[in-house]
Design an enzyme around this catalytic site. Structure first.
Site, PDB file in Angstrom:
ATOM      1  N   CYS A   1     -24.347  47.709 -72.063  1.00 36.63           N
ATOM      2  CA  CYS A   1     -25.184  48.825 -71.750  1.00 36.63           C
ATOM      3  C   CYS A   1     -24.328  49.693 -70.551  1.00 36.63           C
ATOM      4  O   CYS A   1     -24.813  49.800 -69.413  1.00 36.63           O
ATOM      5  CB  CYS A   1     -26.358  48.397 -70.947  1.00 36.63           C
ATOM      6  SG  CYS A   1     -27.163  47.407 -72.236  1.00 36.63           S
ATOM      7  N   GLU A   2     -23.362  50.528 -71.128  1.00 35.77           N
ATOM      8  CA  GLU A   2     -22.596  51.506 -70.388  1.00 35.77           C
ATOM      9  C   GLU A   2     -22.152  52.416 -71.142  1.00 35.77           C
ATOM     10  O   GLU A   2     -21.670  52.208 -72.244  1.00 35.77           O
ATOM     11  CB  GLU A   2     -21.691  50.718 -69.353  1.00 35.77           C
ATOM     12  CG  GLU A   2     -21.781  49.725 -68.455  1.00 35.77           C
ATOM     13  CD  GLU A   2     -21.120  49.861 -67.068  1.00 35.77           C
ATOM     14  OE1 GLU A   2     -20.470  50.880 -66.757  1.00 35.77           O
ATOM     15  OE2 GLU A   2     -21.168  48.975 -66.364  1.00 35.77           O
TER      16      GLU A   2
ATOM     17  N   TYR B   1      -8.427  52.608 -67.953  1.00 39.72           N
ATOM     18  CA  TYR B   1      -7.386  53.712 -67.904  1.00 39.72           C
ATOM     19  C   TYR B   1      -7.534  54.521 -68.698  1.00 39.72           C
ATOM     20  O   TYR B   1      -6.480  55.362 -69.028  1.00 39.72           O
ATOM     21  CB  TYR B   1      -6.008  52.717 -67.938  1.00 39.72           C
ATOM     22  CG  TYR B   1      -6.043  51.349 -67.285  1.00 39.72           C
ATOM     23  CD1 TYR B   1      -5.972  51.670 -65.830  1.00 39.72           C
ATOM     24  CD2 TYR B   1      -5.769  50.221 -67.778  1.00 39.72           C
ATOM     25  CE1 TYR B   1      -5.467  50.530 -65.198  1.00 39.72           C
ATOM     26  CE2 TYR B   1      -5.488  49.078 -67.356  1.00 39.72           C
ATOM     27  CZ  TYR B   1      -5.536  49.079 -65.916  1.00 39.72           C
ATOM     28  OH  TYR B   1      -5.299  47.830 -65.221  1.00 39.72           O
TER      29      TYR B   1
ATOM     30  N   TYR C   1      -2.693  42.011 -70.876  1.00 38.19           N
ATOM     31  CA  TYR C   1      -3.661  42.723 -70.004  1.00 38.19           C
ATOM     32  C   TYR C   1      -5.158  43.000 -70.857  1.00 38.19           C
ATOM     33  O   TYR C   1      -5.749  43.808 -70.665  1.00 38.19           O
ATOM     34  CB  TYR C   1      -3.354  44.079 -69.273  1.00 38.19           C
ATOM     35  CG  TYR C   1      -2.157  43.890 -68.402  1.00 38.19           C
ATOM     36  CD1 TYR C   1      -1.903  43.127 -67.477  1.00 38.19           C
ATOM     37  CD2 TYR C   1      -0.830  44.300 -68.824  1.00 38.19           C
ATOM     38  CE1 TYR C   1      -0.916  42.840 -66.701  1.00 38.19           C
ATOM     39  CE2 TYR C   1       0.338  44.289 -68.300  1.00 38.19           C
ATOM     40  CZ  TYR C   1       0.359  43.389 -67.184  1.00 38.19           C
ATOM     41  OH  TYR C   1       1.438  43.236 -66.503  1.00 38.19           O
TER      42      TYR C   1
ATOM     43  N   ARG D   1      -8.841  47.759 -70.763  1.00 36.82           N
ATOM     44  CA  ARG D   1      -8.176  48.949 -70.527  1.00 36.82           C
ATOM     45  C   ARG D   1      -8.604  50.539 -71.170  1.00 36.82           C
ATOM     46  O   ARG D   1      -8.383  51.266 -70.265  1.00 36.82           O
ATOM     47  CB  ARG D   1      -6.774  48.513 -71.507  1.00 36.82           C
ATOM     48  CG  ARG D   1      -6.272  47.221 -70.809  1.00 36.82           C
ATOM     49  CD  ARG D   1      -4.548  47.093 -71.486  1.00 36.82           C
ATOM     50  NE  ARG D   1      -3.772  47.868 -70.906  1.00 36.82           N
ATOM     51  CZ  ARG D   1      -3.278  48.829 -71.168  1.00 36.82           C
ATOM     52  NH1 ARG D   1      -3.466  49.279 -72.389  1.00 36.82           N
ATOM     53  NH2 ARG D   1      -2.408  49.804 -70.678  1.00 36.82           N
TER      54      ARG D   1
ATOM     55  N   GLY E   1       8.081  45.972 -66.178  1.00 34.39           N
ATOM     56  CA  GLY E   1       7.741  47.515 -66.394  1.00 34.39           C
ATOM     57  C   GLY E   1       8.006  48.084 -67.655  1.00 34.39           C
ATOM     58  O   GLY E   1       7.427  49.157 -67.849  1.00 34.39           O
TER      59      GLY E   1
ATOM     60  N   GLU F   1      10.962  40.255 -64.465  1.00 31.33           N
ATOM     61  CA  GLU F   1       9.674  39.769 -64.407  1.00 31.33           C
ATOM     62  C   GLU F   1       8.843  40.768 -65.552  1.00 31.33           C
ATOM     63  O   GLU F   1       7.943  41.207 -65.151  1.00 31.33           O
ATOM     64  CB  GLU F   1       9.011  40.020 -63.112  1.00 31.33           C
ATOM     65  CG  GLU F   1       9.774  39.466 -62.012  1.00 31.33           C
ATOM     66  CD  GLU F   1       9.180  39.867 -60.536  1.00 31.33           C
ATOM     67  OE1 GLU F   1       8.202  40.721 -60.628  1.00 31.33           O
ATOM     68  OE2 GLU F   1       9.437  39.232 -59.728  1.00 31.33           O
ATOM     69  N   PRO F   2       9.268  40.626 -66.784  1.00 33.58           N
ATOM     70  CA  PRO F   2       8.556  41.172 -67.836  1.00 33.58           C
ATOM     71  C   PRO F   2       7.169  40.784 -68.308  1.00 33.58           C
ATOM     72  O   PRO F   2       7.232  39.603 -68.378  1.00 33.58           O
ATOM     73  CB  PRO F   2       9.705  41.722 -69.097  1.00 33.58           C
ATOM     74  CG  PRO F   2      10.316  40.098 -68.798  1.00 33.58           C
ATOM     75  CD  PRO F   2      10.546  40.146 -67.533  1.00 33.58           C
ATOM     76  N   GLY F   3       6.132  41.450 -68.314  1.00 28.78           N
ATOM     77  CA  GLY F   3       4.843  41.129 -68.937  1.00 28.78           C
ATOM     78  C   GLY F   3       4.587  41.837 -70.182  1.00 28.78           C
ATOM     79  O   GLY F   3       4.834  41.358 -71.342  1.00 28.78           O
TER      80      GLY F   3
HETATM   81  N1  LLP Z   1       6.088  41.915 -61.853  1.00 30.64           N
HETATM   82  C1  LLP Z   1       5.387  42.364 -60.553  1.00 30.64           C
HETATM   83  C2  LLP Z   1       5.268  41.814 -59.260  1.00 30.64           C
HETATM   84  C3  LLP Z   1       4.047  42.888 -61.190  1.00 30.64           C
HETATM   85  O1  LLP Z   1       3.091  43.306 -60.211  1.00 30.64           O
HETATM   86  C4  LLP Z   1       3.921  43.104 -62.483  1.00 30.64           C
HETATM   87  C5  LLP Z   1       2.557  43.817 -63.197  1.00 30.64           C
HETATM   88  C6  LLP Z   1       4.668  42.734 -63.532  1.00 30.64           C
HETATM   89  C7  LLP Z   1       5.931  42.059 -62.988  1.00 30.64           C
HETATM   90  C8  LLP Z   1       4.726  42.905 -64.864  1.00 30.64           C
HETATM   91  O2  LLP Z   1       4.803  44.204 -65.147  1.00 30.64           O
HETATM   92  P1  LLP Z   1       4.960  44.785 -66.670  1.00 30.64           P
HETATM   93  O3  LLP Z   1       6.310  44.279 -67.313  1.00 30.64           O
HETATM   94  O4  LLP Z   1       3.827  43.879 -67.369  1.00 30.64           O
HETATM   95  O5  LLP Z   1       4.845  46.073 -66.737  1.00 30.64           O
HETATM   96  N2  LLP Z   1      -3.353  46.070 -65.957  1.00 30.64           N
HETATM   97  C9  LLP Z   1      -2.340  46.983 -66.224  1.00 30.64           C
HETATM   98  C10 LLP Z   1      -1.140  46.590 -65.813  1.00 30.64           C
HETATM   99  C11 LLP Z   1      -0.887  46.050 -64.415  1.00 30.64           C
HETATM  100  C12 LLP Z   1       0.610  45.819 -64.092  1.00 30.64           C
HETATM  101  C13 LLP Z   1       0.401  45.045 -62.776  1.00 30.64           C
HETATM  102  N3  LLP Z   1       1.905  44.475 -62.351  1.00 30.64           N
HETATM  103  C14 LLP Z   1      -2.686  47.486 -67.427  1.00 30.64           C
HETATM  104  O6  LLP Z   1      -3.510  47.010 -68.279  1.00 30.64           O
HETATM  105  O7  LLP Z   1      -1.758  48.239 -67.991  1.00 30.64           O
END
Ligand code: LLP
Length: 420
Positions: free
Chosen positions: A348-349, A322, A376, A318, A245, A279-281
Site C-alpha cells: 500500500c504505497e 534508488y 542487494y 532498489r 565497486g 571486496e567485490p559484491g
Molecule cells: N566494500 C565496502 C566497504 C562496501 O561498503 C561495499 C558496498 C562493498 C565493498 C561492495 O561494493 P560493490 O562491489 O557491491 O559495489 N545497496 C546499494 C549498494 C550499496 C553498496 C554499499 N557498499 C545498491 O543496491 O545499489
C-alpha cells in the site's frame, strides 16, 4: 554480439526461460513465487574472472557479504577459496556457518561494537578495516582485554569522485566513511604506538556500480603514495585493499570486463610487493540472480496499465529506493500484442513499483523474471505489510537446491507478544 540477457546462464528454450538446465516454470511450480533464483555457474564464472585477471599476483578477493548473504551463496564462494568482507558480527557468523575461512575475513564498517570486535578477534579474522580514530582506540582496548593483538588497516578516504549514484558513492570527503586522507599518517603513527594493534595494510572503497576504472586508479595511486610515505617513516604495510565497486549491466550500461577493469590497477602495482585485495559484491552476484514473480492481476487504466505481481518493494527495494532499473522479461513467449505496463506489487504505497512503462506480451497468471537481482535484493528485503520473505533457490546444472525456505506468517511474529 553480447548475450541477450545480463545473466549469462539465462536462455530461452522452446519459448520459455531456463536458468542453466532448469526451466523457471518448474521452479515456480515447485517452490512458489516470489522466489529469488541464483545460478551457481554464474557465481562461479564471476569469481573465476577475478582470479584469472589477477593471475599469479599475490592477491585476495574478499566477497562483500552485504550484497547477498545467503549461506548457499557464501558456500559457493567459500569452496572457491574466497575471502569475505563483512560489516557486522552477524555477517561473520554467516561466513563461518557457510564454511568460510575466518582467516580470510576483513571487517569494514564505521560502527563496530565492542561485542563485534571481541567476536571477530576470537574468530581470528584477517584484518579490521578501521574507520576512525575513536575506533582505533577502542579496538586496542578490546584486544588488550581479550589478550589478543588486532590486525588492522586504516580505511582512508581518498576523496575521488566515483561518478555514481550519490547514495552509493562513499569515497568523497563529505561522507561518513573512512578517515580523511590527510589524517592517515598521524593515525598510523598512533596505531604503531598502541600495544594491542598490529598494522597490516591500508584500505579504501570509493563507491559502487562504477562503470569506469579511472577513479579506482586515481584512488590506488593516492594509496601507493601513502604507503611509500609511511615506509619512509618505518611503518611498513603489507596489503592494499581497494574495496569493491565494479558495476554490472542492468540495462544498457557497458561496464568493463573484470580483466579490463583490473588491468590499469595491476599496471599501477607492477613491481610492488604488497598483497592486492578487493571486496567485490555486486559484480560477483548481481547478474547471477533473478527474482521470479507471478502476475496476479492485469489492471488496464486510462493513463497507465498495471501488471500487479506477487513480488513487491519489500522483496526488491532498489527500484523504490534508488529508482534503479531492472530488466523484466516474460518467462513464456506469447503471441499476444505487447502492451505497456507499470510493474507494481501489492504493498500500500505508490512507491511500490518494480519497473515503469515496460512492453510485455502477458496474461494474468504469467511468470515474470526480474533480472540482475542477485545483489542487494534479498539482503535489503523487509517484512513490510507483514509479507514473509521470498524463498531462495540455487540452480546447479539440472539440480535445484532450496537455500532458504519461504518465510511463514508464524515466523514473522514468533518473537512478539500481545500485552497480558
Ligand atoms: N566494500 C565496502 C566497504 C562496501 O561498503 C561495499 C558496498 C562493498 C565493498 C561492495 O561494493 P560493490 O562491489 O557491491 O559495489 N545497496 C546499494 C549498494 C550499496 C553498496 C554499499 N557498499 C545498491 O543496491 O545499489
Amino acid at each position: 554480439m553480447s548475450h541477450p540477457y545480463p545473466t549469462p546462464t539465462l536462455h530461452a528454450v522452446n519459448g520459455a526461460l531456463a536458468l542453466e538446465d532448469v526451466a523457471l516454470q518448474d521452479i515456480a511450480t515447485r517452490y512458489g513465487t516470489p522466489a529469488y533464483v541464483y545460478s551457481r555457474a554464474a557465481l562461479t564464472a564471476a569469481f573465476e574472472a577475478y582470479r584469472q585477471a589477477l593471475g599469479g599476483r599475490r592477491s585476495l578477493v574478499c566477497y562483500a557479504v552485504k550484497a547477498n548473504s545467503n549461506l548457499g551463496v557464501l558456500s559457493v564462494f567459500a569452496r572457491l577459496g574466497a575471502g569475505f568482507d563483512i560489516v557486522s558480527g552477524g555477517e561473520l557468523a554467516r561466513v563461518i556457518a557457510a564454511g568460510g575461512d575466518a582467516g580470510k575475513v576483513v571487517f569494514s564498517g564505521v560502527g563496530k561494537s565492542r561485542a563485534e570486535m571481541r567476536q571477530a578477534l576470537a574468530a581470528g579474522i584477517r584484518c579490521f578495516n578501521v574507520e576512525s580514530a575513536a575506533e582505533l582506540e577502542r579496538l586496542n582496548e578490546v584486544a588488550g582485554d581479550a589478550g589478543r593483538t588486532a590486525p588492522i588497516a586504516l580505511r582512508v578516504n581518498p576523496d575521488v569522485d566515483p561518478k555514481t549514484h550519490p547514495y552509493i558513492s562513499t569515497g568523497l570527503k563529505s561522507n561518513k566513511f573512512g578517515v580523511a586522507f590527510d589524517d592517515a599518517p598521524a593515525l598510523y603513527r598512533r596505531a604503531a604506538q598502541l600495544p594491542h594493534l598490529r598494522i597490516h595494510g591500508v584500505a579504501c572503497h570509493i563507491g559502487s556500480q562504477l562503470l569506469d576504472a579511472a577513479p579506482m586508479v586515481e584512488a590506488a595511486q593516492k594509496l601507493l603514495a601513502l604507503v611509500d610515505q609511511l615506509a619512509a617513516e618505518g611503518i611498513a604495510l603489507d596489503h592494499i585493499d581497494l574495496g569493491g565497486g565494479l558495476g554490472i549491466r542492468y540495462r544498457d550500461e557497458t561496464p568493463p570486463a573484470v580483466a579490463e577493469y583490473l588491468a590499469p590497477l595491476l599496471a599501477a602495482f607492477e613491481g610492488r610487493k604488497e598483497e592486492l585485495c578487493f571486496e567485490p559484491g555486486r559484480s560477483l552476484v548481481g547478474n547471477a540472480g533473478l527474482l521470479l514473480t507471478r502476475i496476479e492481476y492485469l489492471k488496464p487504466g486510462e493513463e497507465k496499465n498495471f501488471a500487479i505481481v506477487d513480488a513487491a518493494m519489500n522483496d526488491l527495494a532498489r527500484p523504490a529506493l534508488y529508482d534503479a532499473y531492472h530488466e523484466v522479461v516474460a518467462v513464456h513467449e506469447r503471441t499476444l500484442p505487447p502492451q505497456r505496463y507499470e510493474i507494481v506489487g501489492p504493498i500500500c504505497e505508490s512507491g511500490d513499483f518494480l519497473a515503469h512503462d515496460r512492453s510485455l506480451a502477458v496474461a494474468e497468471g504469467d511468470l515474470l523474471a526480474i533480472l540482475s537481482a542477485g545483489a542487494y535484493g534479498m539482503t535489503m528485503s523487509s517484512n513490510y505489510n507483514t509479507r514473509g520473505r521470498a524463498a531462495e533457490v540455487m540452480v546447479d546444472g539440472d539440480r535445484v537446491h532450496l537455500v532458504r525456505e519461504r518465510e511463514t506468517v508464524e515466523n514473522l511474529f514468533a518473537a512478539e507478544q500481545p500485552l497480558p
